[in-house]
Design a protein around this motif. Structure first.
Motif, mmCIF file in Angstrom:
data_model
loop_
_atom_site.group_PDB
_atom_site.id
_atom_site.type_symbol
_atom_site.label_atom_id
_atom_site.label_comp_id
_atom_site.label_asym_id
_atom_site.label_seq_id
_atom_site.Cartn_x
_atom_site.Cartn_y
_atom_site.Cartn_z
ATOM 1 N N SER A 199 0.830 -1.207 0.000
ATOM 2 C CA SER A 199 0.000 0.000 0.000
ATOM 3 C C SER A 199 0.864 1.256 0.000
ATOM 4 C CB SER A 199 -0.919 -0.015 1.230
ATOM 5 O OG SER A 199 -1.668 1.166 1.300
ATOM 6 N N GLU A 200 1.967 1.221 0.743
ATOM 7 C CA GLU A 200 2.853 2.389 0.820
ATOM 8 C C GLU A 200 3.511 2.668 -0.525
ATOM 9 O OE1 GLU A 200 2.911 -0.196 2.830
ATOM 10 O OE2 GLU A 200 2.290 0.623 4.781
ATOM 11 N N THR A 201 3.913 1.579 -1.228
ATOM 12 C CA THR A 201 4.526 1.760 -2.544
ATOM 13 C C THR A 201 3.524 2.357 -3.525
ATOM 14 O OG1 THR A 201 6.066 -0.063 -2.196
ATOM 15 C CG2 THR A 201 5.599 0.532 -4.483
ATOM 16 N N VAL A 202 2.300 1.851 -3.504
ATOM 17 C CA VAL A 202 1.266 2.371 -4.398
ATOM 18 C C VAL A 202 1.008 3.847 -4.132
ATOM 19 C CG1 VAL A 202 -1.196 2.230 -4.955
ATOM 20 C CG2 VAL A 202 0.168 0.144 -4.794
ATOM 21 N N ALA A 203 0.939 4.226 -2.852
ATOM 22 C CA ALA A 203 0.684 5.627 -2.510
ATOM 23 C C ALA A 203 1.815 6.521 -3.011
ATOM 24 C CB ALA A 203 0.524 5.771 -0.989
ATOM 25 N N ALA A 204 3.069 6.086 -2.844
ATOM 26 C CA ALA A 204 4.203 6.887 -3.300
ATOM 27 C C ALA A 204 4.188 7.045 -4.820
ATOM 28 C CB ALA A 204 5.515 6.248 -2.838
ATOM 29 N N LEU A 205 3.875 5.964 -5.536
ATOM 30 C CA LEU A 205 3.818 6.032 -7.002
ATOM 31 C C LEU A 205 2.677 6.930 -7.464
ATOM 32 C CD1 LEU A 205 4.499 2.278 -7.848
ATOM 33 C CD2 LEU A 205 6.077 4.197 -8.144
ATOM 34 N N ALA A 206 1.530 6.808 -6.795
ATOM 35 C CA ALA A 206 0.379 7.630 -7.186
ATOM 36 C C ALA A 206 0.685 9.109 -7.009
ATOM 37 C CB ALA A 206 -0.842 7.227 -6.350
ATOM 38 N N LEU A 253 3.003 10.348 -9.719
ATOM 39 C CA LEU A 253 2.374 10.424 -11.051
ATOM 40 C C LEU A 253 1.127 11.299 -11.060
ATOM 41 C CD1 LEU A 253 2.728 6.647 -11.998
ATOM 42 C CD2 LEU A 253 4.042 8.560 -12.934
ATOM 43 N N GLN A 254 0.844 11.942 -9.921
ATOM 44 C CA GLN A 254 -0.322 12.827 -9.802
ATOM 45 C C GLN A 254 -1.617 12.081 -10.132
ATOM 46 O OE1 GLN A 254 0.414 16.391 -12.098
ATOM 47 N NE2 GLN A 254 2.418 16.731 -11.157
ATOM 48 N N LEU A 255 -1.717 10.865 -9.582
ATOM 49 C CA LEU A 255 -2.906 10.039 -9.733
ATOM 50 C C LEU A 255 -3.656 9.994 -8.410
ATOM 51 C CD1 LEU A 255 -1.311 7.061 -11.728
ATOM 52 C CD2 LEU A 255 -2.809 8.853 -12.639
ATOM 53 N N PRO A 256 -4.952 9.695 -8.409
ATOM 54 C CA PRO A 256 -5.721 9.651 -7.154
ATOM 55 C C PRO A 256 -5.225 8.532 -6.229
ATOM 56 C CG PRO A 256 -7.056 8.868 -9.008
ATOM 57 C CD PRO A 256 -5.806 9.453 -9.583
ATOM 58 N N VAL A 257 -4.684 8.927 -5.101
ATOM 59 C CA VAL A 257 -4.026 7.981 -4.202
ATOM 60 C C VAL A 257 -5.010 6.932 -3.695
ATOM 61 C CG1 VAL A 257 -2.804 7.722 -2.001
ATOM 62 C CG2 VAL A 257 -2.258 9.633 -3.540
ATOM 63 N N GLU A 258 -6.166 7.363 -3.178
ATOM 64 C CA GLU A 258 -7.098 6.424 -2.552
ATOM 65 C C GLU A 258 -7.681 5.433 -3.555
ATOM 66 O OE1 GLU A 258 -7.558 5.651 0.550
ATOM 67 O OE2 GLU A 258 -5.961 7.108 0.909
ATOM 68 N N GLU A 259 -7.931 5.901 -4.789
ATOM 69 C CA GLU A 259 -8.459 4.980 -5.810
ATOM 70 C C GLU A 259 -7.467 3.854 -6.095
ATOM 71 O OE1 GLU A 259 -9.842 6.750 -9.400
ATOM 72 O OE2 GLU A 259 -10.995 8.319 -8.364
ATOM 73 N N LEU A 260 -6.197 4.218 -6.220
ATOM 74 C CA LEU A 260 -5.186 3.195 -6.491
ATOM 75 C C LEU A 260 -4.961 2.303 -5.287
ATOM 76 C CD1 LEU A 260 -4.823 4.949 -9.028
ATOM 77 C CD2 LEU A 260 -2.356 4.521 -8.855
ATOM 78 N N ARG A 261 -5.048 2.870 -4.107
ATOM 79 C CA ARG A 261 -4.920 2.038 -2.893
ATOM 80 C C ARG A 261 -6.073 1.040 -2.812
ATOM 81 N NH1 ARG A 261 -2.968 5.614 2.362
ATOM 82 N NH2 ARG A 261 -0.844 4.784 2.393
ATOM 83 N N GLU A 262 -7.254 1.434 -3.224
ATOM 84 C CA GLU A 262 -8.400 0.524 -3.185
ATOM 85 C C GLU A 262 -8.180 -0.629 -4.167
ATOM 86 O OE1 GLU A 262 -11.599 -1.349 -2.036
ATOM 87 O OE2 GLU A 262 -10.840 0.466 -1.077
ATOM 88 N N LEU A 263 -7.611 -0.335 -5.339
ATOM 89 C CA LEU A 263 -7.280 -1.405 -6.281
ATOM 90 C C LEU A 263 -6.253 -2.354 -5.673
ATOM 91 C CD1 LEU A 263 -7.040 0.590 -9.630
ATOM 92 C CD2 LEU A 263 -8.723 -1.182 -9.071
ATOM 93 N N GLN A 264 -5.259 -1.778 -4.964
ATOM 94 C CA GLN A 264 -4.251 -2.622 -4.310
ATOM 95 C C GLN A 264 -4.879 -3.521 -3.266
ATOM 96 O OE1 GLN A 264 -3.069 -2.343 -0.972
ATOM 97 N NE2 GLN A 264 -1.280 -3.677 -1.141
ATOM 98 N N ARG A 265 -5.795 -2.965 -2.464
ATOM 99 C CA ARG A 265 -6.449 -3.774 -1.429
ATOM 100 C C ARG A 265 -7.272 -4.893 -2.056
ATOM 101 N NH1 ARG A 265 -6.635 1.225 1.494
ATOM 102 N NH2 ARG A 265 -8.558 1.861 0.468
ATOM 103 N N SER A 266 -7.950 -4.580 -3.146
ATOM 104 C CA SER A 266 -8.761 -5.604 -3.813
ATOM 105 C C SER A 266 -7.877 -6.719 -4.355
ATOM 106 C CB SER A 266 -9.549 -4.974 -4.968
ATOM 107 O OG SER A 266 -10.456 -4.002 -4.476
#
Length: 900
Positions: free
Chosen positions: A57-64, A67-80
């Motif tokens: 989750s931490e890696t996804v948040a840093a990448l998001a 890249l100026q992408l929505p952090v929580e949306e990508l974290r939700e994909l990671q959790r899924s």
């Protein structure tokens, strides 16, 4: 081994597509993205690879964010994605608890068993019945918390073979029934495996850190491992996780001890991790445990029945089960050759060589442990017979010295780069052996006063290749004033990539005027994680006038997450009188978010007497959002400059930000100004917010006002919260007032609450009253708890009274427990009195113990070692003839060149 992943999960596929789309939009490659996100290149590569597990989750948040992408949306994909893997269990290191054999987790085998009958099938290796004790009940509570979703960690601390690892194994059995996994990091090394895979640990996993010194005590990785474990425990979405570890008491004491003022703090994160998570395991069974063991024995447990017949009332059942008495007997009755090999192994382990001891090293090292007569009687095949003798099993299926096979490194993917490969545990030609734990611990205590002979150091230099082992032996030789061997071992350690050795040789190179050689060595040290190497590199450039190069190195370190080098360089310029250069650097640093640089230079100015300049920089740091701690610092600056009126509003600002220390400081200002009525309510407020020193000051104020009952009531209140220092301070005040009886009563209460200085003072009071035996007993008890002041005081008093033998006996007792200051001071005293022979005898004993305190001497005195033996000592204690140190520069990663 890493678990594979087929990369077909829809959520994971979408996550990676969105990350790759962001890279394309911003025209970034993986290297650029890693730099922008503050991640490693490998981490980014694995996060985007369809063959790798889901990123954290931490890696996804840093990448998001990068890249100026929505952090929580990508974290939700990671959790899924994580939840979809393995039916709701994240893929991670380890395997089901039920698949583990406890002996593979280093639970000691027990009983004579079927020694000599050939290999034993895993399912045939039974454990003795288990007796639950108080620490098991505490451990069970932590495990129960884990079953309901609360992460936790426990490190069991106890001597060798006291049942620590078995207790952990028994504790996790309820988790086995719930499908928990267990991960034991060991491949290619314990520290390397832990550091690499802790970010991948999945929920419902037991992290098994048996012999935790191999993880937390690692010079390069220990602090990072402690930080990673701490992060794992406090990150809710990673849990539940259970971390179990074991330590010997000497390691626990080392890691939890606070450093002295001015000393480095190599275990700050480890100490933080262990706080509140240490559980002591007693050395012996108490009466209820013995009764329970007897009941199991009567019920047919032959292991316990056999152990109880020998352990008797002493209760050392677990040690007997592990074969400790027979191990000692085998050592004591060994042939001269076998005993020499064992002693070489004991010395290797106590001086820091790793678990796996090469046969070639032990064979060559053993030579000088033999008498001339025994050496002359050796046959050509003496080594074969000695190792065979030591391999014979004793009770508990243990051998004094057993052959072992280090696990082979197994890793998927491309080969590691040469620098990483070089830092891994090097392969050793020929067989390797492991010393029995109990004999290792016996060697640490029985041989602590002995310096190994010349054959030991020569064999180490010839055969050992592990950089950590060589670094430890370098320190051991240097602390024993065996300077020539220390230098040779440091060269070899550097040739094999030891960062401390590389750094020390770099310093020597610069001192000799070889800037290029110094930079080459320091660069290698920095690449291998030496924290001071970036400072040194920047300093070399700065001292050579290459300011641009110095700044480039400092910024490089800061951009890699270590701004200390930047602060160090700013401090160098400030101390050199270049205020403009220092300010320019800290302004740039601050603009990049490194506000600590401002504070660093502010403190230098304050120490130099420039109060106004210090305040300007400190205020800039506060204006940039630094914490209320800086308000306190700024207030203290004003207070030290005599501006109490200017200090008070700053303290009050800090209080408004929730800083309790500011309340305490404000109360101190009032008390110092004579305003006791104004100080007391402020101390009271600080105490109510949990500031224990505030209660202490209140107690002192009550005592000085004559309210002894009120003072004692407050002292007992703080002691009940675990702050025995207040009882000790009140005892000191009573003693100063001449109330010896009252002082002794309070010292006893403080000692009962665990205050070692109080016990030390009781010993001194016993001595003053003429009770020498009682004084010595208390002094030894205090020393066993890590406080040597009483033994030191008694030794000095005995020496002043003309009892030289008594003084030296007490000094050696302190040295046996790890403190050589008393011996060192007696040596200096003999030297000042003109007794050179007596000084040399005591100084040589001090050196043989190998205490750093002895090696570096006392700050106010010249080094007696250097005065007596300027070129060091040979291993046998004879003065070393003159020699010249030379520094080998390693121009290749693998082949050392000659000396210069």
């Amino acid at each position: 081994m890493h678990d594979g992943h087929n990369g077909q999960d829809p959520a994971l596929t979408e996550l990676r597509e969105r990350l790759k789309g962001g890279m394309a939009r911003m025209r970034l490659n993986q290297t650029d993205l890693a730099t922008r996100a503050g991640l490693g290149r490998t981490t980014v590569s694995e996060a985007l690879s369809p063959t790798k597990p889901a990123p954290s989750s931490e890696t996804v948040a840093a990448l998001a964010r990068a890249l100026q992408l929505p952090v929580e949306e990508l974290r939700e994909l990671q959790r899924s994605a994580v939840e979809d893997i393995g039916g709701g269990v994240r893929s991670g290191p380890g395997r089901s608890i039920g698949e583990w054999d406890p002996h593979d987790l280093e639970v000691h085998p027990a009983g004579p068993g079927d020694a000599g009958s050939g290999p034993v099938r895993p399912q045939a290796r039974t454990l003795p019945g288990y007796v639950r004790r108080e620490h098991d009940r505490v451990l069970a509570g932590v495990v129960e918390d884990a079953t309901v979703g609360r992460s936790g960690a426990v490190v069991l601390v106890g001597g060798s073979s006291t049942g620590k690892t078995r207790a952990c194994w028994e504790a996790v059995q309820p988790l086995a029934a719930q499908g928990w996994r267990l991960w034991h990091p060991f491949d290619p090394t314990r520290a390397q495996d832990a550091l690499e895979d802790l970010p991948r640990v999945a929920p419902r996993t037991v992290v098994w850190l048996n012999e935790a010194q191999h993880y937390l005590g690692d010079r390069v990785a220990g602090e990072r491992i402690a930080a990673a474990v701490h992060r794992l425990l406090v990150t809710v979405e990673r849990g539940p996780i259970l971390v179990l570890g074991t330590l010997w008491p000497e390691y626990a004491a080392r890691y939890t001890a606070l450093p002295s003022p001015g000393e480095s703090d190599p275990y700050s994160r480890v100490r933080e991790l262990l706080a509140g998570r240490v559980l002591n395991v007693p050395e012996s069974f108490d009466a209820p445990a013995l009764a329970a063991a007897a009941a199991l024995a009567e019920g047919g447990d032959r292991f316990l029945d056999d152990a109880l017949s020998r352990a008797g009332a002493e209760g050392r059942v677990t040690q007997d089960l592990a074969g400790a008495p027979e191990l000692i007997n085998r050592y004591r009755h060994a042939t001269p050759a076998a005993a020499a090999v064992l002693e070489a192994a004991m010395d290797a382990r106590r001086l820091g060589v790793g678990l796996h001891l090469p046969q070639a090293f032990l064979t060559d090292a053993a030579a000088d442990y033999l008498t001339d007569t025994d050496y002359d009687q050796l046959t050509d095949d003496w080594a074969e017979h000695a190792f065979a003798e030591l391999a014979a099993l004793v009770h508990g299926k243990q051998a004094p010295l057993r052959r072992t096979t280090p696990r082979t490194r197994r890793r998927p993917g491309a080969p590691a780069p040469s620098s990483a490969a070089h830092s891994a545990a090097p392969s050793t030609a020929g067989p390797v052996f492991r010393l029995a734990d109990y004999l290792e611990q016996h060697g640490r205590t029985s041989r602590t006063h002995l310096c190994p002979p010349a054959s030991f150091w020569h064999a180490a230099h010839t055969h050992l290749t592990d950089p950590g082992d060589l670094g430890n032996l370098t320190d051991a030789a240097e602390s024993r004033h065996r300077l020539q061997w220390a230098h040779c071992l440091r060269q070899r350690a550097a040739d094999h990539g030891n960062p401390d050795a590389l750094y020390r040789l770099a310093v020597m190179r610069e001192e000799s005027g070889d800037r290029e050689g110094a930079e080459a060595l320091a660069q290698q040290a920095a690449e291998r994680g030496h924290t001071n190497a970036p400072h040194f590199l920047a300093g070399v450039r700065e001292r050579a006038g290459d300011r641009e190069g110095a700044e480039a190195l400092a910024w490089q370190a800061a951009n890699q997450g270590s701004p200390d080098t930047l602060y160090h360089l700013a401090g160098m310029r400030e101390r050199a009188g270049d205020r403009e250069g220092a300010e320019a650097l800290v302004v740039q640093a601050t603009d990049h978010g490194h506000t600590g640089a401002l504070l660093s230079v502010a403190l230098i100015r304050q120490q130099g007497g420039d109060q106004e300049g210090a305040e300007v920089l400190a205020q800039q740091a506060i204006d940039r959002g630094e914490s209320s701690v800086l308000l306190c610092i700024l207030a203290m600056m004003r207070e030290q400059a005599g501006d109490s009126d200017g200090a008070e509003p700053l303290y009050r600002q800090a209080v408004a930000h929730g800083n309790t220390d500011a309340l305490y400081q404000l109360a101190g200002m009032r008390e110092q100004a004579g305003d006791s009525d104004g100080a007391e309510p402020l101390y009271q407020q600080a105490a109510e917010r949990g500031h224990s020193s505030a209660l202490l000051r209140l107690a002192v104020m009550r005592e000085r006002a004559g309210d002894r009952d009120g003072a004692e009531a407050l002292v007992r209140q703080t002691a009940s919260r675990g702050h025995s220092s207040t009882l000790y301070l009140l005892a000191e005040m009573r003693k100063e007032a001449g109330d010896w009886d009252g002082a002794e009563a309070l010292y006893r209460q403080a000692a009962d609450h665990g205050h070692t200085n109080a016990r030390s003072h009781l010993a001194v009071m016993r001595e003053r009253a003429g009770d020498r035996d009682g004084a010595e007993a208390l002094a030894r008890q205090t020393a066993d708890r890590g406080n040597f002041s009483a033994l030191l005081h008694l030794a000095e008093k005995r020496d002043e009274a003309g009892d030289r033998d008594g003084a030296e006996t007490l000094a050696r007792q302190a040295a046996d427990r790890g403190d050589t200051v008393a011996l060192y001071r007696l040596a200096e005293k003999r030297e000042r009195a003109g007794d050179r022979d007596g000084a040399q005898a005591l100084a040589r004993q001090t050196a043989d113990y190998g205490s750093p305190q002895a090696h570096y001497g006392l700050a106010e005195n010249p080094r007696i070692f250097s005065r007596l033996w300027p070129y060091g000592l040979d291993p046998d204690g004879a003065p070393t003839p003159p020699w010249r140190a030379s520094v080998s520069i390693k121009r290749s990663r693998h082949v050392p060149l000659g000396t210069s």
